[in-house]
Design an enzyme around this catalytic site. Structure first.
Site, PDB file in Angstrom:
ATOM      1  N   SER A 232       0.837  -1.208   0.000  1.00  0.00           N
ATOM      2  CA  SER A 232       0.000   0.000   0.000  1.00  0.00           C
ATOM      3  C   SER A 232       0.868   1.252   0.000  1.00  0.00           C
ATOM      4  O   SER A 232       0.556   2.240  -0.685  1.00  0.00           O
ATOM      5  CB  SER A 232      -0.919  -0.012   1.229  1.00  0.00           C
TER       6      SER A 232
ATOM      7  N   GLY B 232       3.814   4.635  15.604  1.00  0.00           N
ATOM      8  CA  GLY B 232       3.903   4.384  14.168  1.00  0.00           C
ATOM      9  C   GLY B 232       5.023   3.450  13.762  1.00  0.00           C
ATOM     10  O   GLY B 232       5.453   3.471  12.607  1.00  0.00           O
ATOM     11  N   GLU B 233       5.493   2.596  14.677  1.00  0.00           N
ATOM     12  CA  GLU B 233       6.598   1.696  14.327  1.00  0.00           C
ATOM     13  C   GLU B 233       6.200   0.748  13.198  1.00  0.00           C
ATOM     14  O   GLU B 233       7.020   0.409  12.343  1.00  0.00           O
ATOM     15  CB  GLU B 233       7.051   0.891  15.546  1.00  0.00           C
TER      16      GLU B 233
ATOM     17  N   ARG C  69      -5.880   2.048  19.493  1.00  0.00           N
ATOM     18  CA  ARG C  69      -5.972   1.451  18.159  1.00  0.00           C
ATOM     19  C   ARG C  69      -6.195  -0.060  18.223  1.00  0.00           C
ATOM     20  O   ARG C  69      -6.327  -0.704  17.185  1.00  0.00           O
ATOM     21  CB  ARG C  69      -4.688   1.722  17.360  1.00  0.00           C
ATOM     22  N   ALA C  70      -6.180  -0.632  19.425  1.00  0.00           N
ATOM     23  CA  ALA C  70      -6.284  -2.088  19.617  1.00  0.00           C
ATOM     24  C   ALA C  70      -5.170  -2.822  18.883  1.00  0.00           C
ATOM     25  O   ALA C  70      -5.364  -3.900  18.331  1.00  0.00           O
ATOM     26  CB  ALA C  70      -7.661  -2.593  19.157  1.00  0.00           C
TER      27      ALA C  70
ATOM     28  N   ASN D 172      -1.371   2.732  21.240  1.00  0.00           N
ATOM     29  CA  ASN D 172      -1.556   1.333  20.845  1.00  0.00           C
ATOM     30  C   ASN D 172      -2.843   0.753  21.411  1.00  0.00           C
ATOM     31  O   ASN D 172      -3.541  -0.015  20.744  1.00  0.00           O
ATOM     32  CB  ASN D 172      -0.359   0.493  21.296  1.00  0.00           C
TER      33      ASN D 172
ATOM     34  N   GLN E  63      -0.236   8.454   6.904  1.00  0.00           N
ATOM     35  CA  GLN E  63      -0.218   9.028   8.245  1.00  0.00           C
ATOM     36  C   GLN E  63       1.217   9.104   8.754  1.00  0.00           C
ATOM     37  O   GLN E  63       1.892   8.078   8.878  1.00  0.00           O
ATOM     38  CB  GLN E  63      -1.055   8.187   9.206  1.00  0.00           C
TER      39      GLN E  63
END
Length: 293
Positions: free
Chosen positions: A66, A93-94, A131-132, A128, A74
């Site tokens: 993607s 964002g890792e 965002r689950a 985290n 993002q």
């Protein structure tokens, strides 16, 4: 919840930071917060104390594809590295950073936030959890980090993270389980609800294996866990279907193919297939796979 005013201010401050993480920094804050931009991807490093430890290979591969097509939509939230000047450490964002590496990017968009070690850890855990993205064991270890390193109570955590105190307490109980059961949680073979019933069981590992193999519900597992070990071996829950080896093998095949827990309920005139996912990203991944097929 204690009445420490600094802790109450902390909660509001974290909420503000979380709200800002996906927006460019306002002009008025530039004295304290660096503007958005791109940096060489090799100048960005993961946070060694990030509670998230597991990144699915198939998930990263799909995200990398993607990113090749659309770029990093993002930005990754980072802070200046406390160890190396000119470098950055990831706050949130890792997964995007790892996928961008796979995609062959040489630069990555970032939002820079000037925060200390404590706030970086808090933000990583909260982001985290919201965002689950964490499996139950990672979530529990993240909570325990905040308790051990920063003196949070369970009530404090619940208020700041936006979860009930009972949720925090029940999640922390998972750390009392043997490593073999925690591995089952990480792999998604066993749910957190099932695992919590095993904390006080006489033979938690043996019971966990039976729960998975015989497809017990949480209520059945809870009733079984309260029995003496000898009685457990003789007990057969009325509604627990005994699956033949071929059906169990098919479930394992589907679990391996999807990376998710798959259960099959088969009867004479048909049945149903259930796929349990932990995050919306897993669900998106499954949908993409079905479309490709």
């Amino acid at each position: 919840m204690n009445d420490d005013p600094s802790r109450r201010r902390l909660g509001r401050g974290l909420a503000a930071l979380i709200g800002e993480m996906d927006r460019p920094a306002p002009q008025a804050e530039k004295a304290h917060v660096a503007a958005d931009g791109k940096v060489p991807i090799e100048f960005v490093s993961p946070n060694p104390r990030n509670p998230r430890r597991h990144f699915g290979d198939a998930d990263l591969t799909d995200l990398a594809q993607s990113i090749r097509e659309h770029g990093v939509v993002q930005p990754v939230v980072v802070r200046p590295s406390p160890a190396q000047e000119g470098r950055f450490e990831i706050i949130a964002g890792e997964r995007r950073w790892r996928a961008a590496q796979r995609a062959g990017l040489v630069e990555i968009p970032v939002i820079v936030r000037e925060v200390n070690d404590r706030t970086a850890l808090e933000l990583a855990i909260i982001e985290n959890v919201q965002r689950a993205d964490l499996n139950p064991v990672e979530e529990a270890m993240g909570y325990q980090q905040l308790i051990d390193e920063h003196g949070y109570s369970q009530a404090d955590l619940g208020q700041v993270i936006g979860k009930s105190r009972s949720h925090v307490a029940n999640t922390l109980r998972l750390l009392k389980l043997p490593e073999v059961i925690r591995d089952m949680l990480v792999e998604g073979v066993l749910s957190a609800g099932h695992a919590r019933t095993l904390v006080t069981a006489e033979d938690p590992a043996g019971l966990a294996k039976r729960i998975v193999e015989e497809g017990f519900s949480v209520r059945q597992a809870e009733a079984l866990a309260q029995m003496p070990a000898a009685q457990q071996r003789e007990h057969k829950p009325n509604t627990a279907a005994q699956k033949d080896p071929d059906m169990l093998a098919l479930e394992k095949l589907l679990c391996d193919a999807t990376g998710m827990k798959v259960t099959i309920s088969h009867k004479d005139r048909g049945g149903e297939v259930r796929v349990a996912y932990r995050t919306l990203e897993q669900l998106d991944d499954l949908c993409r796979r079905l479309k490709r097929e």
